[in-house]
Design an enzyme around this catalytic site. Structure first.
Site, PDB file in Angstrom:
ATOM      1  N   ASP A 107     -42.307  -7.465   0.215  1.00  0.00           N
ATOM      2  CA  ASP A 107     -43.108  -7.989  -0.933  1.00  0.00           C
ATOM      3  C   ASP A 107     -41.863  -9.275  -1.262  1.00  0.00           C
ATOM      4  O   ASP A 107     -41.312  -9.395  -0.950  1.00  0.00           O
ATOM      5  CB  ASP A 107     -43.413  -7.780  -2.567  1.00  0.00           C
ATOM      6  CG  ASP A 107     -44.297  -7.839  -2.910  1.00  0.00           C
ATOM      7  OD1 ASP A 107     -44.191  -8.903  -3.984  1.00  0.00           O
ATOM      8  OD2 ASP A 107     -45.509  -7.637  -2.435  1.00  0.00           O
ATOM      9  N   HIS A 121     -43.463 -10.951  -9.168  1.00  0.00           N
ATOM     10  CA  HIS A 121     -44.698 -10.001  -8.087  1.00  0.00           C
ATOM     11  C   HIS A 121     -44.470  -8.359  -7.561  1.00  0.00           C
ATOM     12  O   HIS A 121     -44.246  -7.684  -7.389  1.00  0.00           O
ATOM     13  CB  HIS A 121     -44.583 -10.675  -6.970  1.00  0.00           C
ATOM     14  CG  HIS A 121     -46.109 -10.556  -6.385  1.00  0.00           C
ATOM     15  ND1 HIS A 121     -46.382 -10.185  -5.494  1.00  0.00           N
ATOM     16  CD2 HIS A 121     -47.498 -11.019  -6.733  1.00  0.00           C
ATOM     17  CE1 HIS A 121     -47.428  -9.832  -5.316  1.00  0.00           C
ATOM     18  NE2 HIS A 121     -48.166 -10.418  -5.858  1.00  0.00           N
ATOM     19  N   SER A 161     -53.217  -7.717  -4.723  1.00  0.00           N
ATOM     20  CA  SER A 161     -52.001  -7.136  -4.795  1.00  0.00           C
ATOM     21  C   SER A 161     -52.065  -6.089  -5.775  1.00  0.00           C
ATOM     22  O   SER A 161     -50.357  -4.798  -5.197  1.00  0.00           O
ATOM     23  CB  SER A 161     -50.980  -8.238  -5.543  1.00  0.00           C
ATOM     24  OG  SER A 161     -50.541  -9.606  -4.601  1.00  0.00           O
TER      25      SER A 161
END
Length: 717
Positions: free
Chosen positions: A245, A293, A455
């Site tokens: 990620d 994120h 996600s």
């Protein structure tokens, strides 16, 4: 996406399937590939390809992709012969990789590692090989592991003033280049609406789930119940989830205890990870929702559980290995960064880091990624990795990568009402849904916040997969996939997707027991105490044949009790499949029967003196189908332990201080005393601070799970 464009972008994976002798993608379109010659012993096979067709494909891909920007126009990806010479170094690309690794250039890929942060030039080629074309003078190696079969994957910058089409044409003329493609990239799969950041305390995993609604909707607490051991400890850890990620906040107080800090890696910079590369994204610059994120995804998977702060990770304290694949300048993956991340993971596993079982990729693109397709097959078949990927947030059933590759578990985003989120992708390429709307998790700076998207949904499924591997370390990726997908429940409105909502509890039951028991309550004492899981996994007690019922509150019969004891003393005996064991009743009891499930067990119990028959009938009957009282169970349990050589004396053991003790039969008092002190059969909890003997109360199957667990652990093992 046209039928022409999609196979064109898969061409490189067909090439790799030849190079690696692994047909990962059907090469129906690979007419330009020559039939490979027989390889020399010990040498990798490098196929011959019509690179003119590859150059044409780059041009067609550019035309098709200009509207969506899921590629880096200034970069090509090339597979280069590892024997190519590095300019002014006197070594090959492969030799340079080994030298850099030995000098501590990075930790990736063992002896095949290369310094991905540095660039190098290849020596000019001879005029006979089309002269010095100048295109390979500033390449950046990405991966060179064994999975590439002697090749090196490199980023090739398009020189200033030159278009990608012209650069591709030059690559096609260079004999050291095996094949090439556009530099495809992925983006984090988030939806920015509703982002909220705040600091909180709590971790209320045993009270109201509150902001952690996703745990309840995915039936995670029920799966946790099965992870309790009979000794009171929790089965936890031992499994690592790699999160490819944007990195992670390495100092977050709710994460730091579960992070694999020693191996955290930046596949873009080519060295140790320093944090979440999106930590400082400014919402005013279009970064709303994307900041933190990787930290958010890591927290969903593996925030510390039960530590009294923040949130609880789905995996119940699996290790989390964060790997950055995002270029902070673009907010997307750098071309080849996912390949570099897997190259690094393969090297770690080869070096002995065998706890890595799950890989989460909450990134995606509308464009196929040929080398990713090739390495996913290697990850599954050779490294036993379960790869979970987000299905994308395009509200579309069109192809999406890498999630659409069959080696991945592709995850749809669902809301709290069990419906597909309107933004989520769906369709035949997806496998399972999971909560993904307004999921509460960790963010950079030690805080917490909500994010929405596939996600988040993918991270939940990765956490569930880690739970399954924790409880069954020997499980295969196929078994884990079957449990996750098979245990899913239909969405409230399943018309757009058959990818049901993940149910961690049902997945756990399918993996451990082969059946989803409909009558087993995961919060019941016999589950939370670890007894049910123990006997079911050991094959000591099973459900009713052909049903999804265990019957926890049905009485145990005398024959069933004998059968359970027999299984503990004779593991794997084949009592009901070997005619020599069950064909004839040898007990002499008039009410015992040949060829019953219990025949072999009764024969054994009679020989061992565990069941001697009823005194009232002159020891000629045994009443195999009658219920068993607590005092009868105590007598049989004590005799069973004695038959295995245990000390069953009661000298020095005080009579139990139980209400109703005077009601225990004289012939059962020593057995009840022994069982009480050995914690096989203890007092009945009256829920008012007192306990009763209740010698005539029948034993049910839930109570039998504890009796069998203690006897097996203490005496049969």
């Amino acid at each position: 996406m046209s039928d022409f464009v999609r196979p064109a972008r898969l061409y490189l994976s067909a090439l790799l399937s030849l190079a690696l002798s692994a047909a990962l993608v059907p090469p129906a379109f690979a007419a330009g590939a020559a039939e490979p010659a027989a390889p020399s012993p010990g040498e990798p096979q490098i196929p011959s390809v019509d690179k003119g067709l590859s150059a044409e494909r780059v041009l067609s891909d550019m035309e098709a992709l200009e509207a969506n920007a899921d590629y880096e126009p200034g970069t090509l990806l090339a597979l280069i012969d590892g024997d190519a010479e590095v300019a002014s170094a006197g070594v090959t690309l492969k030799e340079l990789a080994g030298a850099l690794d030995g000098a501590g250039g990075n930790l990736s890929g063992g002896a095949e590692s290369i310094d991905r942060a540095g660039r190098c030039s290849l020596s000019p080629v001879s005029a006979g090989d089309a002269g010095d074309l100048g295109i390979l003078g500033d390449i950046e190696p990405v991966a060179a592991g064994d999975w590439l079969g002697g090749l090196v994957l490199a980023r090739v910058p398009v020189p200033e003033g030159m278009g990608a089409g012209e650069a591709a044409s030059l690559l096609a003329q260079d004999g050291r280049v095996v094949d090439f493609s556009l530099g495809y990239v992925c983006s984090p799969e988030y939806v920015s609406e509703g982002a909220e950041v705040e600091v909180a305390t709590g971790d209320p995993i045993y009270g109201e789930l509150d902001k952690q609604w996703h745990l309840a909707n995915a039936a995670v607490p029920g799966a946790w119940s099965y992870m309790q051991n009979p000794d009171g400890t929790r089965a936890r850890g031992g499994v690592t989830v790699a999160v490819i990620d944007s990195g992670c906040d390495l100092d977050h107080p709710d994460l730091v205890g579960n992070l694999d800090l020693a191996n955290a890696y930046d596949a873009v910079a080519g060295g140790p990870l320093e944090g979440d590369v999106l930590a400082n994204v400014d919402a005013e610059d279009g970064g709303e929702g994307i900041a933190s994120h990787g930290t958010h995804v890591c927290g969903i998977v593996g925030a510390e559980t039960g530590n009294g702060i923040g949130t609880a990770g789905v995996s119940y304290d699996a290790r989390v290995l964060p790997i950055n694949a995002i270029d902070p300048a673009t907010g997307r993956t750098a071309p080849g960064a996912i390949e570099a991340a897997f190259d690094y993971l393969f090297g770690l596993i080869d070096s002995g880091e065998d706890s890595i079982r799950v890989v989460n990729i909450s990134l995606g693109s509308r464009n196929a990624m040929p080398t990713v397709a090739a390495l996913l097959g290697r990850a599954l078949d050779e490294y036993g990795l379960t790869v979970v990927a987000s299905a994308g947030n395009g509200a579309s059933s069109a192809a999406h990568y890498p999630s659409d590759y069959e080696q991945c578990i592709s995850v749809v985003c669902a809301n709290a009402e069990g419906r597909k989120d309107p933004n989520s992708n769906y369709g035949s390429g997806t496998d399972v849904s999971a909560p993904g709307c307004y999921v509460w998790s960790t963010v950079d700076g030690g805080g917490y916040g909500y994010k929405t998207g596939t996600s988040m949904a993918a991270a939940i499924v990765s956490g569930v997969a880690a739970l399954l591997y924790t409880m069954d370390p020997g499980a295969t990726p196929q078994q884990v996939r079957d449990a996750v997908v098979g245990g899913a429940e239909p969405l409230s409105e399943p018309e757009e997707t058959a990818a049901g909502m993940v149910n961690a509890t049902d997945a756990m039951e399918l993996l451990l027991f082969g059946v989803d028991y409909g009558d087993v309550g995961t919060e019941e004492w016999y589950v939370t105490g670890g007894y049910f899981t123990y006997v079911a996994r050991a094959g000591i007690m099973r459900g009713y044949s052909g049903t999804a019922s265990f019957g926890p509150y049905l009485d145990v019969t005398r024959a069933e009790f004998a059968t359970v004891l027999y299984r503990m003393a004779n593991p794997g005996s084949g009592a009901t499949t070997d005619p020599s064991l069950y064909e004839d009743d040898e007990t002499g009891f008039s009410d015992a029967v040949d060829r019953e499930y219990y025949t072999a067990a009764l024969n054994w119990a009679k020989r061992e003196g565990i069941m001697t028959g009823d005194a009232s009938s002159g020891y000629t009957t045994v009443r195999p189908n009658d219920s068993l009282s607590r005092q009868e169970a105590a007598v049989m349990s004590r005799r069973f332990a004695g038959s295995l050589g245990a000390d069953v004396g009661v000298e020095g053991m005080a009579a139990p201080a139980l209400e109703g003790w005077d009601g225990v039969a004289e012939w059962a008092r020593d057995a009840m005393t022994w069982c009480y002190h050995r914690e096989v059969i203890t007092g009945w909890d009256n829920r008012d601070g007192t306990f009763s003997a209740l010698p005539l109360k029948t034993v049910d199957r839930s109570q039998m799970t504890k009796i069998a667990t203690v006897l097996d652990i203490e005496f049969a093992k």
